[in-house]
Design a protein around this motif. Structure first.
Motif, mmCIF file in Angstrom:
data_model
loop_
_atom_site.group_PDB
_atom_site.id
_atom_site.type_symbol
_atom_site.label_atom_id
_atom_site.label_comp_id
_atom_site.label_asym_id
_atom_site.label_seq_id
_atom_site.Cartn_x
_atom_site.Cartn_y
_atom_site.Cartn_z
ATOM 1 N N LYS A 58 0.808 -1.228 0.000
ATOM 2 C CA LYS A 58 0.000 0.000 0.000
ATOM 3 C C LYS A 58 0.838 1.274 0.000
ATOM 4 C CE LYS A 58 -3.343 0.984 2.704
ATOM 5 N NZ LYS A 58 -4.711 1.335 2.432
ATOM 6 N N SER A 145 -7.999 -0.588 4.260
ATOM 7 C CA SER A 145 -8.645 -0.446 2.962
ATOM 8 C C SER A 145 -7.638 -0.797 1.863
ATOM 9 C CB SER A 145 -9.167 0.973 2.806
ATOM 10 O OG SER A 145 -8.153 1.913 3.112
ATOM 11 N N ASN A 147 -6.476 0.170 -0.966
ATOM 12 C CA ASN A 147 -6.086 1.199 -1.929
ATOM 13 C C ASN A 147 -4.614 1.541 -1.699
ATOM 14 O OD1 ASN A 147 -7.556 2.239 0.578
ATOM 15 N ND2 ASN A 147 -6.188 3.943 0.058
ATOM 16 N N SER A 153 -10.682 5.064 -0.930
ATOM 17 C CA SER A 153 -10.853 3.646 -0.614
ATOM 18 C C SER A 153 -11.653 2.959 -1.721
ATOM 19 C CB SER A 153 -11.558 3.489 0.726
ATOM 20 O OG SER A 153 -10.743 3.971 1.758
ATOM 21 N N GLU A 182 -15.553 3.630 5.242
ATOM 22 C CA GLU A 182 -14.970 2.716 6.213
ATOM 23 C C GLU A 182 -15.738 2.754 7.533
ATOM 24 O OE1 GLU A 182 -13.615 5.297 4.882
ATOM 25 O OE2 GLU A 182 -11.789 4.800 3.783
HETATM 26 MG MG MG Z 1 -7.724 3.465 4.589
#
Ligand code: MG
Ligand code: TXA
Length: 344
Positions: A58, A145, A147, A153, A182
């Motif tokens: 990430k 998340s 992304n 997200s 989220e």
């Molecule tokens: Mg996040």
């Protein structure tokens, strides 16, 4: 040398592909999975090396802790030092669902998960596929998340692939996410419970169980330079499309007048449903004005669409920060880097 393996596309419609996801996770792999909020990038929460790979994939700062996901209430006790009665009341009321509860952690939690905190965030998702994958893996799953750090997200498998294709072992496609923002994050690791991140469960709903709940100032306001935060995620630029987003506060006619006097190449609007016709710039709608849940469901997809359309400047209608709308406001004002225009 082996070539970097391609990211497997798995379908949640097939039981054997859910099992494949579970096996990859059991063996230390990274798999993006659907939840009712957003897609999560999962790894075995009890394996520090697997969890470290999440941060690498990430590009996430190592001081930002992860949420641990469980598929049965009785998996919680091993992860925390103790479950106080008010925590159990919250869980009984809102789990499975879009709520994350922070408590002091147990020794089972690797440092990579808690990122230097003495606490651990736990969530019991309601999405049947998320729960089936946790069951198939046989371990709790750490999952932020799915992304690239800083970008919106993902609420669909294709959003995950746009950011992480080639960087993770697999993505399990379970269709679009129902909530779209989220989870609500609340800490019970201090005397007065504190809301650290608004989400699908509202502050009003939390108060019904907990009584007094403090709302962390970082939910609504930018941090002062050097300020210490309870939730490290709050200090990073978040949910940002490439475009410069500006939150515009005011009624519809003031908004239209403001935006329509700024027609230029690359200028876009992020508006409510049905408002596009009155705008003289290209517009993406993110839900109906009175429907905060619908706005939450569509916001991140709308932000990604604006990037695909090469928006340079985006004037966004400011959501009402009430109920679920507080979560929508919190995400959008971060996407805007707290840049707000107030119209009289
Ligand atoms: Mg996040
Ligand atoms: O809905 C969700 O919560 C999604 C899905 C995948 O479950 N996950 C998610 O994770 O949003 P992430 O990592 O993007 O956001 C977790 C937030 C961050 O702001 C992080 O700083 C905070 O929760 N957090 C996690 N553990 C914490 C802890 N021990 N103390 C304070 N904040 C914590």
């Amino acid at each position: 040398m082996e070539q970097q393996s391609k990211t497997l596309r798995l379908s949640a419609d097939r039981a054997e592909e859910i099992q494949t996801a579970g096996n990859l996770l059991k063996n230390g792999g990274l798999v993006a999975i659907p939840t009712e909020t957003v897609y999560g990038l999962a790894a075995n929460a009890l394996d520090g090396r697997a969890v470290a790979a999440i941060f690498a994939a990430k590009g996430r700062p190592m001081d930002n802790p992860l949420i641990v996901h469980i598929s049965q209430l009785d998996q919680w006790a091993a992860l925390v030092s103790e479950i106080p009665p008010r925590a159990m009341e919250l869980a009984n009321r809102f789990w499975p669902g879009p709520l994350t509860i922070i408590l002091p952690k147990s020794p089972l939690i690797p440092d990579e998960v808690s990122a230097g905190q003495a606490t651990v965030a736990v969530r019991f998702p309601s999405h049947p596929v998320a729960r089936a994958v946790i069951d198939a893996a046989g371990v709790p799953l750490a999952a932020p998340s799915a992304n690239l750090s800083g970008s919106p997200s993902p609420t669909e498998a294709q959003h995950v692939l746009a950011d992480l294709d080639g960087r993770i072992d697999a993505v399990l496609d379970g269709g679009p996410c129902r909530v779209g923002v989220e989870s609500t994050v609340v800490t019970l690791a201090q005397e007065v419970p504190r809301l650290l991140r608004p989400g699908g469960i509202t502050p009003e709903q939390l108060s019904q169980v907990l009584g007094r709940v403090e709302v962390d100032p970082a939910v609504m306001n930018p941090l002062a330079a050097g300020e210490k935060v309870l939730s490290p995620g709050m200090k990073y630029k978040h949910y940002s499309p490439k475009a410069n987003v500006i939150l515009v506060k005011g009624n519809l006619s003031a908004y239209l007048e403001y935006v329509n006097s700024r027609v230029e190449e690359g200028v876009f609007a992020l508006c409510y449903d049905g408002e596009q016709e009155a705008l003289r710039v290209p517009a993406v709608a993110y839900g109906a004005k009175q429907d905060a849940a619908g706005q939450a469901r569509h916001l991140f997809d709308a932000l990604r669409k604006l990037d695909q359309m090469d928006a340079r400047v985006v004037y966004a209608r400011s959501p009402q920060p009430k109920g679920v709308g507080l979560a929508v406001y919190n995400r959008l004002i971060r996407a805007a880097g707290f840049e707000v225009v107030e119209l009289g």
